[in-house]
Every structure is written in C-alpha cells, then in structure tokens.
Design an enzyme around this catalytic site. Structure first.
Site, mmCIF file in Angstrom:
data_model
loop_
_atom_site.group_PDB
_atom_site.id
_atom_site.type_symbol
_atom_site.label_atom_id
_atom_site.label_comp_id
_atom_site.label_asym_id
_atom_site.label_seq_id
_atom_site.Cartn_x
_atom_site.Cartn_y
_atom_site.Cartn_z
ATOM 1 N N SER A 1 0.850 -1.187 0.000
ATOM 2 C CA SER A 1 0.000 0.000 0.000
ATOM 3 C C SER A 1 0.886 1.236 0.000
ATOM 4 O O SER A 1 2.015 1.201 0.512
ATOM 5 C CB SER A 1 -0.887 0.009 1.252
ATOM 6 N N TYR B 1 -2.271 -0.893 10.038
ATOM 7 C CA TYR B 1 -2.319 -1.361 8.643
ATOM 8 C C TYR B 1 -1.041 -1.012 7.871
ATOM 9 O O TYR B 1 -0.439 -1.876 7.218
ATOM 10 C CB TYR B 1 -3.538 -0.753 7.961
#
Length: 255
Positions: free
Chosen positions: A147, A160
C-alpha cells in the site's frame, strides 16, 4: 514455464472483488487461467468466473480466509484438485492480494487489532506462499500487494501501514531465497482505490475522494483497472528481469 505448454495458470487471493477481480479478468484476456479465492461472497466469485470464461480463460473460485493459517493444508488439497481439473500439476503465478482494512491508530490500537492485521497481511502471506511453493513452477513469478501507506502516513493507519511495510521487506527476502528456482518476487503498492475496501470510503465519500485527488499529481483517485494491468504485466515475460522491486501504482500521490 508451465508444466502444460498450452496455457499458464495464476493463483490469486482475494479475487472476487476490487483489484483482485480486475487482475483475474486482465489475465483471462491474456489467456491465463486462474484459481482465485473469495472470503464469503460466493455469488460475486461466480460472476468473476463467468466473466473470466467470457474473456477467454476459465477461472475456479475457492473459499479461503487468509487469516486462518490452520486452514491452509486443506486449501492446498483443493488447489491440487483445481489444478487437476485444469489439466495441470502446478501453476505459474501467485498474487497475494487478499487483505482487510484497519482504522486503528497508534494511541488506540489494541492487541486484537495487531493480531488480526498480522494474521492476514504478514503471517498469511508468509505461510500460504511457503505452503504453495511445491506447486509453483520454476521460473514462475510472485506479486505481493502492499500500500502507499507503507511509504507515507495517514491518521488511523498505524497498524495497517506498518503491516504492509513488513510485506515489502518480506518480498525482498522471498526474491533472494527463491532466486535459485528463477522465481521473481515483486510488490505492488496501490494508492487510494475506489473499491469497497475500508467500507468503500474512497469510493463513496465525496469529501475523501476529492481530498485524495488533490494530493495526487494526476488529479484523481485510483480505480481497480489502474492496478490490475500492472500486476498482470509484472507476471508476464515482458517484465521477467524485474525482481525484488516495489512498484507504487498511485498516480503520483504525495510525491
């Protein structure tokens, strides 16, 4: 590369929606067959299988929760059965795409938050890839999904983002250790994408969508079809000499 010279096969986790779905369909257009996983929505998985067949290659959907490592041995048996159904003993490409979101910050993140994200984003990728190694052809390719949040920080992503950073480090170690088998391993890091991820906030919240577009050099948020072709391309022979690399697919966000 494949044990069947007529076609190649990919295994894609989280292939029933979003980026995984687009990847399955992009590969189908290239004649690549897929075994892909879904978490719970069998109806959506069946739609993807039908669309892949229409695009030119069959795709078999298998249920899997990548956060439950105890289920992986049974999954391997089902992968073997799917390969047999396709007329092959091994597959060529692995895409570790399945993931879950977390809005936990550093100040409020709990042990449960950490365990849940670790189970899917690192432990799941590590152990599932490891168990699948005997089924991957030498000369194959693996793409892990990270990400943009592994490079830059946003509020509420303190669990995350670091988990995805760990996947990027793991990718380099995988590339090193699998080099003798000529298996290349790379990582794709999408930016904010209009999907149902994180409750669809990027897709469905106009203010969030506009704000992210403003941070992005190309002036919009991403779409699944911006990322799927990159993954499919990395799996192709055209990019066979790219290895152990992080490729951010984000339109130039936070340059």
């Amino acid at each position: 590369m494949s044990d069947n010279t007529k076609f190649r096969i990919a295994l894609i986790t989280g292939g029933s929606r979003g980026i995984g779905r687009d990847t399955v369909l992009r590969l189908a257009k290239r004649g690549v067959r897929s075994i892909f996983t879904y978490h719970a929505n069998r109806a959506e998985a069946d739609k993807v299988s039908a669309l892949a067949a229409e695009a030119g290659a069959p795709a078999i959907a298998l249920q899997l929760d990548t956060g439950k490592a105890a289920s992986f041995d049974d999954f391997i048996l089902r992968v073997r059965a799917a390969l047999t159904e396709m007329g092959a003993a091994r597959f060529d490409y692995l895409v570790n795409n399945a993931g879950t979101s977390s809005g936990a910050s550093f100040t409020n993140g709990t042990e449960a938050d950490l365990d849940a994200q670790f189970a899917v984003h690192f432990k799941g990728v590590f152990l599932l890839s490891q168990k699948l190694l005997p089924l991957i052809n030498d000369g194959g390719r693996i793409v892990n999904i990270s990400s943009g949040l592994a490079r830059f920080a946003y509020p509420g992503r303190a669990v995350y983002g670091p988990m995805k950073a760990a996947v990027e480090a793991l990718t380099r170690y995988m590339a090193l250790e699998l080099g003798p088998r000529r298996i290349a391993v790379n990582v794709v890091a999408p930016g904010a994408i209009e999907t149902d991820f994180s409750g669809g906030v990027v897709r469905d919240n106009p203010e969030v969508n506009k704000a992210i577009a403003g941070y992005t050099a190309l002036g919009r948020v991403g779409l699944p079809e911006d990322v799927g072709p990159v993954i499919a391309g990395l799996l192709s022979d055209d990019f066979g000499w790219i290895n152990a690399q992080r490729i951010e697919v984000a339109g130039g966000i936070h340059i």
